[in-house]
Design a protein around this motif. Structure first.
Motif, short mmCIF file in Angstrom:
data_model
loop_
_atom_site.label_atom_id
_atom_site.label_comp_id
_atom_site.label_asym_id
_atom_site.label_seq_id
_atom_site.Cartn_x
_atom_site.Cartn_y
_atom_site.Cartn_z
N PHE A 62 0.69 -1.25 -0.07
CA PHE A 62 0.30 -0.19 0.15
C PHE A 62 1.16 1.35 -0.37
O PHE A 62 1.45 1.04 0.47
CB PHE A 62 -0.52 -0.37 1.01
CG PHE A 62 -1.81 -0.45 1.63
CD1 PHE A 62 -2.13 -2.33 0.20
CD2 PHE A 62 -3.26 -0.14 2.34
CE1 PHE A 62 -3.25 -2.68 0.45
CE2 PHE A 62 -4.52 -1.48 2.51
CZ PHE A 62 -4.04 -2.66 1.67
N ARG A 63 0.92 2.45 -0.86
CA ARG A 63 1.30 3.43 -0.57
C ARG A 63 0.30 4.41 -0.14
O ARG A 63 -1.12 4.54 -1.37
CB ARG A 63 1.75 3.44 -2.38
CG ARG A 63 1.93 5.51 -2.48
CD ARG A 63 3.20 5.49 -3.16
NE ARG A 63 4.36 3.99 -3.70
CZ ARG A 63 5.02 3.57 -5.11
NH1 ARG A 63 4.37 4.12 -6.22
NH2 ARG A 63 5.64 3.27 -4.28
N GLY A 64 1.22 4.95 0.79
CA GLY A 64 0.05 5.96 1.19
C GLY A 64 -0.09 7.41 0.95
O GLY A 64 1.04 7.51 1.37
N GLN A 65 -1.07 8.42 1.99
CA GLN A 65 -1.03 9.63 2.19
C GLN A 65 -0.85 9.91 3.17
O GLN A 65 -1.80 9.89 3.81
CB GLN A 65 -1.08 10.36 0.89
CG GLN A 65 -1.42 10.11 -0.30
CD GLN A 65 -2.11 10.81 -2.10
OE1 GLN A 65 -2.81 11.71 -1.42
NE2 GLN A 65 -2.18 10.18 -2.78
N LEU A 67 -2.87 13.64 5.76
CA LEU A 67 -3.87 13.89 5.07
C LEU A 67 -4.00 14.85 5.99
O LEU A 67 -2.95 15.61 6.77
CB LEU A 67 -4.96 13.65 6.74
CG LEU A 67 -5.71 12.92 6.09
CD1 LEU A 67 -7.04 12.32 7.32
CD2 LEU A 67 -6.80 13.52 4.60
N PRO A 129 -7.84 4.38 8.16
CA PRO A 129 -7.30 4.08 6.95
C PRO A 129 -5.75 4.33 7.03
O PRO A 129 -5.27 4.70 7.76
CB PRO A 129 -7.96 5.01 5.87
CG PRO A 129 -8.73 5.14 6.32
CD PRO A 129 -9.39 4.74 7.65
N LEU A 130 -4.97 4.15 6.75
CA LEU A 130 -3.28 3.92 6.11
C LEU A 130 -3.14 5.65 6.54
O LEU A 130 -3.61 6.49 5.37
CB LEU A 130 -2.90 3.09 4.95
CG LEU A 130 -1.93 3.34 5.18
CD1 LEU A 130 -0.91 2.96 6.29
CD2 LEU A 130 -0.84 2.61 4.03
N LEU A 131 -2.14 6.04 7.41
CA LEU A 131 -1.93 6.71 7.54
C LEU A 131 -0.44 8.23 7.74
O LEU A 131 -0.49 8.01 9.16
CB LEU A 131 -2.44 7.90 7.88
CG LEU A 131 -2.97 9.02 8.77
CD1 LEU A 131 -2.99 10.31 7.64
CD2 LEU A 131 -4.06 9.84 9.51
N ASP A 138 5.35 3.72 1.71
CA ASP A 138 5.12 1.99 1.44
C ASP A 138 5.06 1.47 2.14
O ASP A 138 6.00 1.03 3.33
CB ASP A 138 5.72 1.76 0.10
CG ASP A 138 5.82 2.59 -1.36
OD1 ASP A 138 4.50 3.64 -1.36
OD2 ASP A 138 5.99 2.08 -2.02
N ASN B 35 -9.67 3.57 0.22
CA ASN B 35 -9.04 4.74 1.01
C ASN B 35 -9.29 6.06 0.48
O ASN B 35 -8.86 7.11 0.82
CB ASN B 35 -7.59 5.48 1.87
CG ASN B 35 -7.56 3.67 2.37
OD1 ASN B 35 -8.99 2.94 2.63
ND2 ASN B 35 -6.41 3.38 2.96
N ARG B 38 -6.74 8.55 -1.32
CA ARG B 38 -5.15 8.79 -0.55
C ARG B 38 -4.66 7.36 -0.36
O ARG B 38 -3.75 7.25 -0.30
CB ARG B 38 -5.80 8.60 0.62
CG ARG B 38 -6.63 10.72 0.89
CD ARG B 38 -6.17 10.49 1.85
NE ARG B 38 -7.29 9.79 3.07
CZ ARG B 38 -6.52 9.26 4.00
NH1 ARG B 38 -5.10 9.78 4.03
NH2 ARG B 38 -7.15 8.27 4.52
N THR B 39 -4.97 5.67 -0.88
CA THR B 39 -4.18 4.84 -0.90
C THR B 39 -3.64 4.26 -2.08
O THR B 39 -5.37 3.67 -2.60
CB THR B 39 -4.44 3.81 0.66
OG1 THR B 39 -4.44 4.63 0.98
CG2 THR B 39 -3.09 3.17 0.56
N GLU B 40 -2.27 4.25 -2.81
CA GLU B 40 -2.61 2.70 -4.32
C GLU B 40 -2.01 1.85 -3.60
O GLU B 40 -1.47 1.81 -2.79
CB GLU B 40 -2.31 3.66 -5.12
CG GLU B 40 -2.00 2.85 -6.26
CD GLU B 40 -2.77 3.82 -6.85
OE1 GLU B 40 -3.54 4.24 -6.57
OE2 GLU B 40 -3.12 3.00 -7.93
#
Lengths: 163, 163
Positions: A62-65, A67, A129-131, A138, B35, B38-40
């Motif tokens: 997972f590639r997260g961003q 917020l 969600p991933l944060l 990644d 998400n 926001r997530t790949e």
């Protein structure tokens, strides 16, 4: 959107995180030597839950961003399986959780996970969600693949801001 | 010990590694957004094999050491399950493999895995023990836990030196 609720983060430790899942790190974990002593195995830091027939465990990235603004207004849970996240790089991330069962906003907790610390949410644990904290990052993810609906969501109002 | 057999390494790519297992990396992999974008998710880069009754998938961390001198004299296989390695840090590692089935020293291949590249050995693939190139390094490992013997080994004579 209503004014956010600020929740003070705590360090991610096995004891504090136990109601929600496992912490995946060598720190404080037992190990034993394998490969003629050339490898130290920190064994079974987490187990993968894959409930139901015809389900298996899969490995994804997972590639997260981050917020911006940092406001969490939704949490989710996977009733049929665990979900593990391990940072591949050096980026810390927020772990926002609530215990399994009926969602209780009063029981939301925030952990600050350092690089080198993974988490494994047990089946049913509510989580945001991933944060990542600062930048895109990644994560290796180990979770369940199989038939049936495996994602419930709940809206967070007011939204939560980790601090 | 007899004079080593030098095997020239090749870059770790999905196509070249396909007879042995999966490459776990975002590079060249399909993905889809989750998400709320926001997530790949680079989905199911590998599946975990856990053959037999009462087996499950577990997540461990292996801390491996380089070999000095760099001579590989043993390979192993896990007939009942896959075994995935993902570097947590920035250390490359040697991937020394031979196809499943009766071990054939003539079919040993060496791959050079860069940081950011994981491997998932399919059940039965012969492989050398974990081998960082330069220094001690940690890897997230996903493999099988369960009853029954799940490790065969074979001696490599002459030993192999990756290059």
């Amino acid at each position: 959107m209503s004014a956010p609720r600020v929740i003070q983060s705590q360090p991610l430790t096995r004891a504090a995180f136990a109601p929600f899942g496992d912490v995946i790190e060598t720190n404080g974990a037992a190990s034993f030597p394998i490969n003629a002593g050339r490898t130290e195995r920190f064994h079974a830091l987490a187990a993968v839950e894959t409930l139901g027939e015809d389900a298996d465990a899969i490995i994804s990235i997972f590639r997260g961003q981050p917020l911006e603004p940092l406001l969490i207004d939704l949490m989710e849970r996977h009733p049929k399986g665990s979900q593990a996240f391990m940072p591949i790089g050096n980026e810390p991330y927020w772990v926002v959780v609530a215990p399994p069962g009926e969602f209780d906003p009063a029981r939301v907790q925030v952990f600050y996970a350092k690089p080198g610390q993974g988490v494994n949410y047990h089946a049913g644990t509510w989580h945001a969600p991933l944060l990542p904290v600062n930048r895109d990052a990644d994560f290796l993810v180990v979770d369940r693949r199989g038939p049936g609906d495996n994602c419930d969501t709940v809206d967070l109002a007011p939204p939560v801001r980790p601090e």
